[in-house]
Structure formats: structure tokens, C-alpha cells
Write an enzyme that holds these catalytic residues in place. Structure first.
Site, short mmCIF file in Angstrom:
data_model
loop_
_atom_site.label_atom_id
_atom_site.label_comp_id
_atom_site.label_asym_id
_atom_site.label_seq_id
_atom_site.Cartn_x
_atom_site.Cartn_y
_atom_site.Cartn_z
CE LYS A 22 -5.76 44.25 -15.82
NZ LYS A 22 -6.36 44.13 -17.18
CG ASN A 23 -3.80 41.96 -19.08
OD1 ASN A 23 -4.94 42.26 -18.45
ND2 ASN A 23 -2.83 42.83 -19.76
CB CYS A 117 -11.16 53.43 -23.58
SG CYS A 117 -10.01 52.90 -22.36
NE ARG A 122 -7.54 49.65 -24.87
CZ ARG A 122 -7.42 49.22 -23.62
NH1 ARG A 122 -7.79 49.93 -22.67
NH2 ARG A 122 -6.79 48.18 -23.51
CG ASP A 305 -0.48 47.17 -19.80
OD1 ASP A 305 -1.16 48.02 -20.15
OD2 ASP A 305 -1.15 45.98 -19.71
NE ARG A 397 -10.33 47.99 -15.01
CZ ARG A 397 -9.86 48.43 -15.89
NH1 ARG A 397 -9.54 49.75 -16.35
NH2 ARG A 397 -9.59 47.68 -16.93
C1 UD1 Z 1 -4.53 44.36 -23.98
C2 UD1 Z 1 -4.17 44.31 -22.52
C3 UD1 Z 1 -3.75 45.56 -21.79
C4 UD1 Z 1 -2.65 46.06 -22.68
C5 UD1 Z 1 -2.90 46.16 -24.30
C6 UD1 Z 1 -1.57 46.29 -24.98
C7 UD1 Z 1 -6.00 42.65 -21.69
C8 UD1 Z 1 -7.15 42.30 -20.94
N1 UD1 Z 1 -5.56 43.89 -21.86
O1 UD1 Z 1 -5.44 45.01 -24.05
O2 UD1 Z 1 -3.53 45.36 -20.51
O3 UD1 Z 1 -2.28 47.64 -22.44
O4 UD1 Z 1 -3.35 44.62 -24.50
O5 UD1 Z 1 -0.50 45.48 -24.71
O6 UD1 Z 1 -5.16 41.60 -22.21
N2 UD1 Z 1 -6.83 48.03 -31.82
C9 UD1 Z 1 -7.65 48.33 -32.85
N3 UD1 Z 1 -8.50 47.56 -33.37
C10 UD1 Z 1 -8.75 46.42 -32.81
C11 UD1 Z 1 -8.03 45.98 -31.44
C12 UD1 Z 1 -7.26 46.78 -31.02
O7 UD1 Z 1 -7.27 49.50 -33.68
O8 UD1 Z 1 -9.65 45.66 -33.08
C13 UD1 Z 1 -5.75 48.89 -31.48
C14 UD1 Z 1 -5.94 49.62 -29.94
O9 UD1 Z 1 -6.69 50.77 -30.23
C15 UD1 Z 1 -4.59 49.89 -29.51
C16 UD1 Z 1 -3.66 48.66 -30.13
O10 UD1 Z 1 -4.51 48.14 -31.16
O11 UD1 Z 1 -4.12 50.98 -30.28
C17 UD1 Z 1 -3.57 47.52 -29.14
O12 UD1 Z 1 -4.58 47.07 -28.68
P1 UD1 Z 1 -4.93 45.61 -27.97
O13 UD1 Z 1 -3.57 44.89 -27.92
O14 UD1 Z 1 -6.14 45.06 -28.74
O15 UD1 Z 1 -5.27 46.02 -26.57
P2 UD1 Z 1 -6.27 45.18 -25.62
O16 UD1 Z 1 -6.28 43.71 -26.13
O17 UD1 Z 1 -7.49 45.79 -25.37
#
Ligand code: UD1
Length: 418
Positions: A22-23, A117, A122, A305, A397
């Protein structure tokens, strides 16, 4: 609403066919926005999130054609609505991945702010910071992020924290920028590498994907591609953990075992036997497992995850274990539900302390988010008697035909409508 009803306490034996990730699928689908050529994506998992992304691409104007089984052909030749609406972003945060490609190709895009969320705040500040560094102007207007730039320009961007979709969004954006972009403190997840390989096949100039520093030399245009999505390491890990927890034997084929080494080493420490040969993996578990301590971290650390699933395993391990969640601040919602099955877990800040018990007993539980649901299914498979897991739309999902796949391993699990 549908639920899964599980008669637990049965050892599981057999082979599971692992789906596409998925990711990896979600950002690769967004890569189609970077070109007017047709693209073909294979090994797409049949998941609600993939359907949501295809709906979003269709809303933007991408022509979506279903290919053979598990494939799509997309054409982004006539995009007319450079916008991701609230209804779609609300159900799937990864919708934000359309931002980078649209701004790079068309100089503007609007994406609804994701809002709250279930597993934490996030925010998308890192995505915005990166696009601004590349010369984009970003405004918030009626709940939408409006981003515009004549043409993005290469920049050096240091992420304040490791973000997977943040890295992917800026990598997508930088492919068509003017000059070189350097992403530092980039996410090293295998799905980032899969996206980079897909972009490279479109003519992008990218080096370093899979390391902390990714360099992207912008090109004037990109061409179509034919890409097969990598295997889903979280799905594979979920079945491995389930079989380790119930006892039994599992065969998985077509894996890059290196990309799940953090999990393999934890399961091995717990006492499960894991053997791999080429792309095949065999897992065997016979006895009550040892408790294992886990601390989640960006790749190559232990994946957040997989945290809920390992916690379910620890509930019946022979001793006390700790699970520390360092990525998301609110990702222990499965704890209350596992306790309904008889688990003994206390939460202290971002650490859960689990006192293993000899067995769990079935109960009604409620899924709260995608991976938490997988932890509850494993809890139900361990527990004696009947467990019903409600709100399984979360599971749909990210897990393809989960009841069928577990059923083939001998589990008594069925989907029922309330
Ligand atoms: C992706 C994965 C999700 C997984 C996560 C962490 C996808 C579609 N989803 O989610 O399954 O659980 O990585 O491995 O690939 N953050 C900020 N600012 C930002 C972006 C992130 O503070 O602009 C924080 C988030 O709140 C979180 C951390 O960084 O605490 C990691 O988030 P991130 O790696 O961005 O998660 P996703 O990419 O949403």
C-alpha cells in the site's frame, strides 16, 4: 457495518500470498501526475486506500483504466482540476502526495488540510517547508493549502524529522524542478526506493534513495512507465507475527528479507524459528514465546506499523515486555481493546508495559485504526473462544482479503454484516 468473527486458539499452517505494498502503491500512483504519457502500474493491492487514491486521481482528471488483475493504466494527459478535496483527504492522509507532482508540472495545486487523525496530529509542515524552499508560495485558504510556483527550483532541504510521505512528496516535486535538490535526513524506507526506481524509469535523475541523503537533478519532462509495486512488508510481517503468536508454520514467497530484518530479529529473539532462502521465508513457532522489547523508529528501525501486532504477541509471552512508540503520539488505542481479551498492559507515557499471561479469551473489540485492527485480529486468533472485531473498514484500508488469507492458514475467521 461489517465485523470479523474469529474462533481463536488454533495453530496456523500454510502459505500466504503477499500483496503489493500500500505505502508504495500510493506514491507511485501519484507519479502518474508527472507525465502526459500513459503509465502502467502492476501488482496493485485491492485496498480501500488504493481505491481512494484512484478516485482522487480521477477527480483531478486522470483517465483510469483497469488493466489485467491487479493493474491499472493511467493517463494524465488532460488534467483539469488541480485539487484534492476534503472528503478524500479526510479519509486518507496520503492524498497530500498529489501536491508535489501537481505543483512541479502545472505550477499550482490545492490540497485540503488533512485535519485530525486518530493516531496523532500528523502535520504536513515538512512538506510545506520543502516546497517553500523550492520557491513555492503557500497559502491557507478556506481549509485548503494553496501552493503555487512558476517553476520549482532545486534547493537543499534538511528535514527536521524523518517523514516518509514528506520525503516522497518532495522527491516527486524535485524531479521536474530547475536544478539540483538535495534532501537531507530523508526517510530510508524501501517504499521510498521503490518510488525512486519508478521515477528513474520515467527519466528522473535521482541518486541516494534508501540513504539519508537523496539528490535529484531536475529534468524538463518525464515519460510514461511500467512498474510493478514491491511486496507489502507490513502485510508480510502481520502474518508472520500472527503465526508466531498462535504457533504453527508459515511460508511466504517473493520477499526481500533484508527489508524486514528488524522484525525477523525480534521474532527470532522471541523464540520463533525463521529461515530464509532467496526470496522465500519460512517461520515456525512451537512453544510459548519469550517477551520482546520494542522501540519503534524510522527504517531501518522497528516499524511503527508493526507495533500493535507485536504487542498482541507479547500479551501471551512468558514474562514482561515493553513497547515504546516514538513515531506517533497516540498509537496505543489497541491497548484497551487487548485488555478486553484479558491482556495485562499498563501505559506509562509512550511506553506500554505488558505482563504476559498464559492465554487470552474471546470478547467483542473495536478497531480504531488500520494497524491497531491488525493487532486485534492477532489477539482474536490467539484467544480461546469467539472474538468479534468491529469497525473493520479500518482493516480494509490496508489488508487485502484478510479473512481469506488467514482462512487458508486454517484460521476460523469470517466477515459478517451487523
Ligand atoms: C507513512 C506511512 C505510515 C507509517 C508512517 C511511519 C504511507 C502512506 N504511510 O506515513 O503507514 O505509519 O509513514 O512509518 O507511507 N510529521 C511532522 N511533519 C510533517 C510530516 C510528518 O511532524 O510534515 C511527523 C508525524 O506527525 C509523525 C512522524 O513525523 O510523528 C512520521 O510521520 P511520516 O513519516 O510523515 O508518516 P506518513 O508519511 O504520514
Amino acid at each position: 457495518m461489517e465485523k470479523l468473527v474469529i474462533q481463536g486458539g488454533i495453530k496456523l499452517f500454510g502459505e500466504v500470498e503477499v500483496s503489493g505494498a500500500k505505502n508504495s502503491a500510493l506514491p507511485i500512483l501519484c507519479a502518474s501526475l508527472l507525465t502526459s504519457d500513459r503509465v502502467r502500474i502492476r501488482n496493485l493491492p485491492h485496498l480501500q486506500d488504493v481505491t481512494t487514491m484512484l478516485t482522487l486521481l480521477g477527480h483531478i482528471g486522470v483517465d483510469v483504466e483497469l488493466d489485467e488483475k491487479m493493474g491499472v493504466i493511467l493517463s494524465g494527459a488532460n488534467l483539469d482540476r488541480l485539487q484534492a478535496p476534503y472528503d478524500l483527504v479526510r479519509t486518507m492522509r496520503a492524498s497530500v502526495l498529489v501536491l508535489g507532482p501537481l505543483v512541479a508540472r502545472f505550477g499550482k495545486a490545492q490540497v485540503s488540510l488533512p485535519g485530525g487523525c486518530a493516531i496523532g496530529q500528523r502535520p504536513v509542515d515538512q512538506h510545506i517547508k520543502g516546497l517553500e524552499a523550492m520557491g513555492a508560495s503557500v497559502q491557507i485558504d478556506q481549509g485548503y493549502l494553496s501552493v503555487s510556483a512558476k517553476r520549482l527550483v532545486g534547493a537543499e532541504i534538511v528535514f527536521d524529522l524523518v517523514t516518509v510521505t514528506g520525503t516522497e512528496n518532495l522527491m516527486l516535486a524535485a524531479t521536474l524542478a530547475d536544478g539540483e535538490t538535495v534532501l537531507r535526513n530523508a526517510a530510508m524506507e524501501p517504499e521510498v526506493i521503490d518510488l525512486a526506481n519508478c521515477l528513474i524509469s520515467m527519466g528522473a535523475k535521482i541518486s541516494g534513495a534508501g540513504s539519508e541523503t537523496i539528490k535529484i537533478e531536475g529534468v524538463p519532462f518525464l515519460t510514461g512507465f511500467d512498474h510493478s509495486v514491491m511486496f507489502d512488508r507490513i502485510e508480510a510481517g502481520t502474518y508472520m507475527t500472527a503465526v508466531a503468536a498462535t504457533g504453527g508454520e508459515l511460508l511466504l514467497k517473493g520477499l526481500d528479507v533484508n527489508s524486514i530484518s528488524a522484525l525477523v530479529s525480534k521474532l527470532t529473539n522471541s523464540g520463533a524459528e525463521v529461515k530464509s532462502e532467496g526470496e522465500d521465508l519460512l517461520l515456525r513457532a512451537q512453544h510459548r514465546l519469550n517477551p520482546i522489547d520494542i522501540k519503534t523508529a524510522p527504517y531501518p528501525g522497528f516499524p511503527t506499523d508493526m507495533q500493535a501486532q507485536l504487542m498482541a504477541l507479547n500479551t501471551v509471552a512468558d514474562g514482561t515486555s515493553t513497547v515504546s512508540e516514538t513515531i506517533f503520539e497516540n498509537r496505543f488505542m489497541h491497548v484497551q481493546e487487548l485488555k478486553r481479551l484479558g491482556a495485562q498492559i499498563e501505559i506509562e507515557g509512550n511506553i506500554a508495559v505488558i505482563q504476559g499471561v498464559p492465554g487470552l479469551t474471546g470478547a467483542e473489540v473495536m478497531a480504531t485504526d488500520l494497524r491497531a485492527s491488525a493487532g486485534l485480529v492477532i489477539g482474536g486468533l490467539i484467544a480461546s473462544g469467539e472474538t468479534s472485531v468491529g469497525r473493520i473498514y479500518h482493516l480494509d484500508r490496508g489488508y487485502e482479503r484478510i479473512e481469506e488469507k488467514f482462512g487458508r492458514l486454517g484460521a476460523k475467521i469470517r466477515r459478517v454484516s451487523n
